[in-house]
Design an enzyme around this catalytic site. Sequence first.
Site, PDB file in Angstrom:
ATOM      1  CB  SER A 137      -0.854  -0.002   1.277  1.00  7.42           C
ATOM      2  OG  SER A 137      -1.537   1.226   1.424  1.00  7.42           O
TER       3      SER A 137
ATOM      4  CE1 TYR B  19      -4.008  -2.135   5.091  1.00 11.22           C
ATOM      5  CE2 TYR B  19      -3.375   0.120   4.543  1.00 11.22           C
ATOM      6  CZ  TYR B  19      -3.741  -1.153   4.143  1.00 11.22           C
ATOM      7  OH  TYR B  19      -3.831  -1.449   2.802  1.00 11.22           O
TER       8      TYR B  19
ATOM      9  CE  LYS C 237      -1.365  -3.836   3.376  1.00 12.20           C
ATOM     10  NZ  LYS C 237      -1.460  -5.026   2.515  1.00 12.20           N
TER      11      LYS C 237
HETATM   12  N1  LIG Z   1      -8.699  -1.014  -1.217  1.00 10.05           N
HETATM   13  C1  LIG Z   1      -7.716  -0.162  -0.959  1.00 10.05           C
HETATM   14  O1  LIG Z   1      -7.950   1.066  -0.850  1.00 10.05           O
HETATM   15  C2  LIG Z   1      -6.305  -0.664  -0.826  1.00 10.05           C
HETATM   16  C3  LIG Z   1      -5.260   0.269  -0.930  1.00 10.05           C
HETATM   17  C4  LIG Z   1      -3.959  -0.169  -0.782  1.00 10.05           C
HETATM   18  C5  LIG Z   1      -3.701  -1.510  -0.569  1.00 10.05           C
HETATM   19  N2  LIG Z   1      -4.715  -2.391  -0.478  1.00 10.05           N
HETATM   20  C6  LIG Z   1      -4.388  -3.811  -0.220  1.00 10.05           C
HETATM   21  O2  LIG Z   1      -4.940  -4.623  -1.226  1.00 10.05           O
HETATM   22  C7  LIG Z   1      -5.176  -5.931  -0.694  1.00 10.05           C
HETATM   23  C8  LIG Z   1      -6.586  -6.364  -1.056  1.00 10.05           C
HETATM   24  O3  LIG Z   1      -7.498  -5.512  -0.375  1.00 10.05           O
HETATM   25  P1  LIG Z   1      -8.938  -5.132  -0.903  1.00 10.05           P
HETATM   26  O4  LIG Z   1      -9.018  -3.669  -0.879  1.00 10.05           O
HETATM   27  O5  LIG Z   1      -9.268  -5.857  -2.135  1.00 10.05           O
HETATM   28  O6  LIG Z   1      -9.810  -5.660   0.340  1.00 10.05           O
HETATM   29  P2  LIG Z   1     -11.131  -6.545   0.432  1.00 10.05           P
HETATM   30  O7  LIG Z   1     -12.092  -6.188  -0.633  1.00 10.05           O
HETATM   31  O8  LIG Z   1     -11.569  -6.444   1.851  1.00 10.05           O
HETATM   32  O9  LIG Z   1     -10.562  -8.001   0.159  1.00 10.05           O
HETATM   33  C9  LIG Z   1      -9.640  -8.553   1.067  1.00 10.05           C
HETATM   34  C10 LIG Z   1      -9.425 -10.005   0.727  1.00 10.05           C
HETATM   35  O10 LIG Z   1      -8.515 -10.558   1.717  1.00 10.05           O
HETATM   36  C11 LIG Z   1      -9.085 -11.745   2.236  1.00 10.05           C
HETATM   37  N3  LIG Z   1      -8.680 -11.951   3.618  1.00 10.05           N
HETATM   38  C12 LIG Z   1      -8.847 -11.131   4.679  1.00 10.05           C
HETATM   39  N4  LIG Z   1      -8.361 -11.708   5.794  1.00 10.05           N
HETATM   40  C13 LIG Z   1      -7.879 -12.918   5.415  1.00 10.05           C
HETATM   41  C14 LIG Z   1      -7.255 -13.980   6.102  1.00 10.05           C
HETATM   42  N5  LIG Z   1      -7.031 -13.947   7.433  1.00 10.05           N
HETATM   43  N6  LIG Z   1      -6.879 -15.078   5.408  1.00 10.05           N
HETATM   44  C15 LIG Z   1      -7.107 -15.147   4.083  1.00 10.05           C
HETATM   45  N7  LIG Z   1      -7.691 -14.180   3.367  1.00 10.05           N
HETATM   46  C16 LIG Z   1      -8.075 -13.080   4.038  1.00 10.05           C
HETATM   47  C17 LIG Z   1     -10.594 -11.562   2.104  1.00 10.05           C
HETATM   48  O11 LIG Z   1     -11.244 -12.810   1.977  1.00 10.05           O
HETATM   49  P3  LIG Z   1     -12.012 -13.622   3.102  1.00 10.05           P
HETATM   50  O12 LIG Z   1     -12.701 -12.636   3.983  1.00 10.05           O
HETATM   51  O13 LIG Z   1     -12.915 -14.506   2.300  1.00 10.05           O
HETATM   52  O14 LIG Z   1     -10.945 -14.390   3.799  1.00 10.05           O
HETATM   53  C18 LIG Z   1     -10.695 -10.821   0.778  1.00 10.05           C
HETATM   54  O15 LIG Z   1     -10.704 -11.722  -0.294  1.00 10.05           O
HETATM   55  C19 LIG Z   1      -4.938  -5.832   0.811  1.00 10.05           C
HETATM   56  O16 LIG Z   1      -3.673  -6.350   1.128  1.00 10.05           O
HETATM   57  C20 LIG Z   1      -4.994  -4.343   1.074  1.00 10.05           C
HETATM   58  O17 LIG Z   1      -4.239  -3.963   2.206  1.00 10.05           O
HETATM   59  C21 LIG Z   1      -6.025  -2.017  -0.610  1.00 10.05           C
END
Ligand SMILES: NC(=O)c1ccc[n+]([C@@H]2O[C@H](COP(=O)([O-])OP(=O)(O)OC[C@H]3O[C@@H](n4cnc5c(N)ncnc54)[C@H](OP(=O)(O)O)[C@@H]3O)[C@@H](O)[C@H]2O)c1
Length: 266
Positions: free
Chosen positions: A141, A154, A158
Site C-alpha cells: 500500500s 495498518y 504494510k
Molecule cells: N482497497 C484499498 O484502498 C487498498 C489500498 C492499498 C492496498 N490495499 C491492499 O490490497 C489488498 C486487497 O485488499 P482489498 O481492498 O481488495 O480488500 P477486500 O475487498 O476487503 O478483500 C480482502 C481479501 O482478503 C481476504 N482476507 C482477509 N483476511 C484474510 C485472512 N485472514 N486469510 C485469508 N484471506 C483473508 C478476504 O477474503 P475472506 O474474507 O474470504 O478471507 C478478501 O478476499 C490488501 O492487502 C490491502 O491492504 C487495498
Amino acid sequence: MSGLQGKVVLLTGASEGIGRELAKQLVASGANLMMAARNLERLYQLYGEMDGGEQVRVCGCDVSDQQQCQNLVAMTLKEFGCIDVVINNAGITMWSRFDDTQDLSIFENLMRVNYLGAVYLTHAALPCLKTAKGQVVAIASVAGLTGVPSRTGYAASKHAMIGFFDSLRIELKQDGVDVTVICPDFVVSEIHKRAIGADGQPLGDSPMQEAKIMTAEQCARLSIEAIAKRQRLLVTSLRGRLGRWFKLLAPRFIDHLADKAIRDRH
Ligand SMILES: NC(=O)c1ccc[n+]([C@@H]2O[C@H](COP(=O)([O-])OP(=O)(O)OC[C@H]3O[C@@H](n4cnc5c(N)ncnc54)[C@H](OP(=O)(O)O)[C@@H]3O)[C@@H](O)[C@H]2O)c1
C-alpha cells in the site's frame, strides 16, 4: 495476452475486491490460478462466474495460520505440479485514531494477516519458486511508504511487509526469483466497510468517496502489467509516486497531504 499465460499463480484474498478482479484478469490472461481466501462460498461463486474449468482451483485458507499456508501450497502443487507466481494480496485494515482505540488486538491481527500471512505463504512456496525461477508479489500500500493517520497499525503492517520483501529480493537475486511490491492508493473494495473502528467492530459502511478513487478493475490491470514485466515496484497513483520523492525534501508537506487525504477520504 500477458506474459502470465500458462503460468501457475497462487493468489490470496481472491474472494473480494482487488483479489477478485486480479483473479478474473489472470484467468483471462491464460494463467492457471489457485484462488484462496477464507470465504469458500464467495470463491466458488467467482469460480462459477469465470467458467475457468481446469484452469482454476479453489482452496480455503486463513493466511494468519502457518499450517493453512503450508496446506495451500501443497494443494496448489497437487493440482498444478508447480508454482510460478505467489500473489500475497489478502489483507485487512483499521479506521481509528490510536488515542481512540480501546482494543489493541487489532494491531496484532493486522500484523498476523497483512505481514505474517505473507511471510508464512512465501516461506512455504519458496522451494517451488526457486525451482521455477518464479516471482513473489506483495500487494502492499502507499501506507507502507508513508505514515497515514487513523491507520497506525495498518501502515505499520504494510511498512513491515515492504521491509521484508525488499530484503528478500536481495537474498533471492542469485536464485532468479523476482520480488514485485505493489503499492495501491485508495481503491474501491470491501476493505473500507470491513475496516475495524475504534470500538473493535467493522465500520459497516465505506467512509470513502468511492466515485473519486480507483476501481479494483483498474488496480488489478496495472498490477498484472507490473507482474508480467517482473517489475520491482508499482505505485498506482501519481501522488503516491511523487510523494516518495517529496518526502525526502519536505516530509511535513507529505504528512499534511496524508492528513488531508484521510480528512477528504479520497
Ligand atoms: N482497497 C484499498 O484502498 C487498498 C489500498 C492499498 C492496498 N490495499 C491492499 O490490497 C489488498 C486487497 O485488499 P482489498 O481492498 O481488495 O480488500 P477486500 O475487498 O476487503 O478483500 C480482502 C481479501 O482478503 C481476504 N482476507 C482477509 N483476511 C484474510 C485472512 N485472514 N486469510 C485469508 N484471506 C483473508 C478476504 O477474503 P475472506 O474474507 O474470504 O478471507 C478478501 O478476499 C490488501 O492487502 C490491502 O491492504 C487495498
